[in-house]
Design a protein around this motif. Sequence first.
Motif, PDB file in Angstrom:
ATOM      1  N   VAL A 189       0.865  -1.181   0.000  1.00 26.67           N
ATOM      2  CA  VAL A 189       0.000   0.000   0.000  1.00 26.67           C
ATOM      3  C   VAL A 189       0.897   1.225   0.000  1.00 26.67           C
ATOM      4  N   ILE A 190       0.599   2.153  -0.905  1.00 28.45           N
ATOM      5  CA  ILE A 190       1.349   3.404  -0.994  1.00 28.45           C
ATOM      6  C   ILE A 190       0.363   4.528  -0.689  1.00 28.45           C
ATOM      7  N   ILE A 191       0.695   5.359   0.271  1.00 27.71           N
ATOM      8  CA  ILE A 191      -0.237   6.425   0.681  1.00 27.71           C
ATOM      9  C   ILE A 191       0.507   7.753   0.738  1.00 27.71           C
ATOM     10  N   ARG A 192      -0.058   8.752   0.101  1.00 31.62           N
ATOM     11  CA  ARG A 192       0.556  10.084   0.160  1.00 31.62           C
ATOM     12  C   ARG A 192       0.191  10.752   1.478  1.00 31.62           C
ATOM     13  N   ASP A 193       1.119  11.494   2.054  1.00 31.98           N
ATOM     14  CA  ASP A 193       0.893  11.951   3.442  1.00 31.98           C
ATOM     15  C   ASP A 193      -0.286  12.910   3.591  1.00 31.98           C
ATOM     16  N   ASP A 194      -0.584  13.720   2.560  1.00 29.61           N
ATOM     17  CA  ASP A 194      -1.741  14.617   2.711  1.00 29.61           C
ATOM     18  C   ASP A 194      -3.048  13.829   2.797  1.00 29.61           C
ATOM     19  N   PHE A 195      -3.111  12.710   2.098  1.00 26.70           N
ATOM     20  CA  PHE A 195      -4.310  11.866   2.169  1.00 26.70           C
ATOM     21  C   PHE A 195      -4.340  11.116   3.503  1.00 26.70           C
ATOM     22  N   LEU A 196      -3.206  10.609   3.889  1.00 26.91           N
ATOM     23  CA  LEU A 196      -3.124   9.878   5.162  1.00 26.91           C
ATOM     24  C   LEU A 196      -3.600  10.753   6.318  1.00 26.91           C
ATOM     25  N   ALA A 197      -3.294  12.042   6.233  1.00 34.69           N
ATOM     26  CA  ALA A 197      -3.682  12.965   7.308  1.00 34.69           C
ATOM     27  C   ALA A 197      -5.196  13.040   7.470  1.00 34.69           C
ATOM     28  N   THR A 198      -5.938  12.647   6.422  1.00 31.93           N
ATOM     29  CA  THR A 198      -7.402  12.702   6.491  1.00 31.93           C
ATOM     30  C   THR A 198      -8.021  11.385   6.952  1.00 31.93           C
ATOM     31  N   ALA A 199      -7.192  10.372   7.215  1.00 32.91           N
ATOM     32  CA  ALA A 199      -7.734   9.057   7.603  1.00 32.91           C
ATOM     33  C   ALA A 199      -8.472   9.165   8.927  1.00 32.91           C
ATOM     34  N   LYS A 200      -9.540   8.429   9.022  1.00 30.57           N
ATOM     35  CA  LYS A 200     -10.356   8.412  10.232  1.00 30.57           C
ATOM     36  C   LYS A 200      -9.513   8.045  11.451  1.00 30.57           C
ATOM     37  N   GLU A 201      -9.776   8.737  12.547  1.00 28.23           N
ATOM     38  CA  GLU A 201      -9.080   8.426  13.812  1.00 28.23           C
ATOM     39  C   GLU A 201      -9.928   7.443  14.606  1.00 28.23           C
ATOM     40  N   GLY A 202      -9.292   6.773  15.536  1.00 32.73           N
ATOM     41  CA  GLY A 202     -10.041   5.948  16.485  1.00 32.73           C
ATOM     42  C   GLY A 202     -10.378   4.551  16.002  1.00 32.73           C
ATOM     43  N   LEU A 203      -9.804   4.142  14.883  1.00 31.52           N
ATOM     44  CA  LEU A 203     -10.051   2.777  14.405  1.00 31.52           C
ATOM     45  C   LEU A 203      -9.185   1.803  15.209  1.00 31.52           C
TER      46      LEU A 203
END
Length: 375
Positions: free
Chosen positions: A221-235
């Motif tokens: 999995v490759i994730i760009r950091d600006d997108f990663l910053a939007t990932a849901k918290e608390g999972l």
Amino acid sequence: MASESTLTDGPTTDTNRHRVFNFSPGPATLPLEVLEIAKNEFLDYRGSGMSIIESSHRSKEYDAINEEAIALTRELLGLDDRFHVIFVGGGASTQFAHVPMSFLPEGKIAAYVDTGSWSAKAIKEAKHFGSVEVVASSKESDYTFIPQPGDFTVPSDAAYLHLTTNNTIFGTQWQSLPKPTVPLVADMSSDFMSRRHPFSDFSLIYAGAQKNIGPAGATMVIIRDDFLATAKEGLPTMFDYRTHTNKKSLYNTPPVFAVYIIKLVMEWLKEHGGLSWIEAINQRKQQLVYDLIDSDSDFFRGTVRPDSRSWMNITLRLPSEELESRLITEAKAAGFAGLKGHRSVGGIRISAYNAMPTAGIEQLVRFMADFRKSA
Ligand SMILES: *Cc1c(COP(=O)(O)O)cnc(C)c1O
């Protein structure tokens, strides 16, 4: 299988005399050079006195493999350090759920293009987490084409647009990618590292290794950091991508052997010339097969629209099922394995992944032309 190719992408050594040309869709053929290295290093990994599959994932040996696999991925794809590269388990199928679980917030919609069975599965999983808008689909035409990027629109407030770049079962592939204003997410399982793309345009890419870059067991999995910053918290911990990006895939035990082979495959790619090298070879291989199909399209009946043809999985039917099963049986006896089409499509499927040498395609094409003459 006697004649030698003039191209150098398919090394022929004494030890592969009993090996067939393996056209399986996945798990799939791997470069012989890679298998030889893995064999030679298997019992005693570089003087450690143990196999890499017996070593701690926290050993310096595995740490070097992990670091190198990440660095090679960035290098081959031309990614800067905004991009995180992780190796997780669960296959691409787990990513179908993991992506929307993380990136489809309540009240938002995710846009999907439906181009085949794998896209449909991704859509089904996304619906567990929120609203999905299928912005384009070729389902009504039995998935025989890829919607053209200019023919659909993506809502500007979509959380992301999800594509399947190559449709392993139906034999179609995106030849030009859309450039949406929303984050672009792609399942690249079956054409990952087979050709160049503007990889930096993607917010997230995932690929099960077993089609084109290694054995089953690891998903990259490759994730760009600006997108990663939007990932849901608390999972839950294992479902938070940050757990894996923060710990460089070493939060828990990674699929050690699969990552090791992936690293070797990427070294193989790099040593030979990277994605431009393999793209030129893949371009030539698919051309050889489609030229045969186009030379006698009453007999070799391509199943997809020419503008959507896959370079990786080439699907065709013959005039009868009897001829199809005869070709598959005779091909197997002649050293060409794995040509049976997926049960949902039938017919013949020629998977021509990176590690399939040009010689394998040349010999198969010759075999098929001879079969046609005798049919
Ligand atoms: C094979 C495949 C999958 C499923 O991969 P698993 O690793 O078996 O979960 C998903 N997407 C595409 C495009 C595939 O070819």
